[in-house]
Enzyme design. Structure first.
Site, PDB file in Angstrom:
ATOM      1  N   CYS A   2       0.878  -1.174   0.000  1.00 23.49           N
ATOM      2  CA  CYS A   2       0.000   0.000   0.000  1.00 23.49           C
ATOM      3  C   CYS A   2       0.910   1.218   0.000  1.00 23.49           C
ATOM      4  O   CYS A   2       1.536   1.522   1.008  1.00 23.49           O
ATOM      5  CB  CYS A   2      -0.915   0.000   1.221  1.00 23.49           C
ATOM      6  SG  CYS A   2      -1.954   1.483   1.344  1.00 23.49           S
ATOM      7  N   GLU A 109      -3.882   1.023  -6.024  1.00 24.66           N
ATOM      8  CA  GLU A 109      -2.939  -0.037  -6.367  1.00 24.66           C
ATOM      9  C   GLU A 109      -2.803  -0.068  -7.882  1.00 24.66           C
ATOM     10  O   GLU A 109      -3.750   0.269  -8.608  1.00 24.66           O
ATOM     11  CB  GLU A 109      -3.412  -1.398  -5.823  1.00 24.66           C
ATOM     12  CG  GLU A 109      -2.337  -2.452  -5.807  1.00 24.66           C
ATOM     13  CD  GLU A 109      -1.101  -2.017  -5.036  1.00 24.66           C
ATOM     14  OE1 GLU A 109      -0.156  -1.493  -5.682  1.00 24.66           O
ATOM     15  OE2 GLU A 109      -1.069  -2.170  -3.801  1.00 24.66           O
TER      16      GLU A 109
END
Length: 238
Positions: A2, A109
């Site tokens: 992340c 992402e």
């Protein structure tokens, strides 16, 4: 992993279900492109009171352990693999007593398609807050005076685990999501069954992951200087 996330609200708007007792001063403004070393609000249970006080505090993304010579080490410690925490001196002590919840609206992402990286925004389908499991540390800057409030730096890292389901088709790692019903156990600094708590968090994360939606967003999110609500708007990926 992340590496970018979104915090579109601040204060009690974001963490009402976590029953925060005390909101810190100077909470960061909303951001649609939070990057490592940026400041966001995290939730922690301070063990200095009995019972512990649940606090919402501004913290820098990227863990700086107490033994660090300077804060620069945090720039590469913005994520921590949940499976490896007990083997890493950087994270081991924080896992025992300094666990945090990082509230977010969603995260970005990048999926590689034919050699091209396509950004996706991953978020709860109903618009409710998303909670990441984190660890925090306090670092003391010995170069500053004892009465200087800036002498203490609060920093954090976001835990990750293997991705599952449709999230696995985007990236092989995902944040360690925390269900709000499990937050009390995760945050409790007095707990002595830390291994069990961590295992339970790892096992429960897929139930949150399965409820999340995603859509393709503009490549503008790749530039940390861009920060606007338009970044999370869906675009045609064709």
């Amino acid at each position: 992993m992340c590496g970018r996330f979104v915090v579109a609200n601040v204060g009690s708007e974001l963490v009402g279900v976590l029953r925060v007792d005390l909101e810190g001063d100077d909470l960061p403004e909303p951001s649609y492109n939070v990057a490592p070393t940026d400041r966001v609000a995290i939730v922690l249970d301070s063990g200095k009171t009995e019972p512990p006080t649940r606090r919402l505090e501004p913290a820098r993304w990227g863990l700086v352990p107490a033994w660090a010579k300077d804060p620069s080490i945090g720039a590469r410690a913005f994520n921590a693999r949940a499976e490896d925490l007990e083997d890493k001196p950087m994270f081991r002590r924080a896992l025992d007593k300094r666990r945090a919840v990082v509230p977010a609206t969603g995260y970005y992402e990048w999926k590689t398609v034919d050699g091209e990286k396509i950004p996706h925004f991953i978020h709860p389908a109903g618009g409710e807050p998303l909670f990441f499991a984190g660890l925090y540390e306090w670092w003391k800057d010995a170069s500053k005076a004892d009465d200087d409030p800036a002498r203490w730096l609060l920093s954090f890292t976001i835990l990750t685990r293997d991705s599952i389901g449709h999230l696995g088709s985007i990236h092989d790692r995902m944040p360690l999501f925390i269900d709000h019903d499990f937050a009390d156990a995760w945050l409790d600094p007095t707990a002595d069954n830390v291994r069990d708590i961590l295992d339970a968090a790892i096992d429960a994360a897929p139930s949150v992951a399965e409820t999340l939606d995603d859509h393709v967003v503009s490549k503008a999110v790749g530039n940390v200087r861009n920060d606007s609500p338009e970044l999370i708007e869906p675009i045609d990926a064709r």
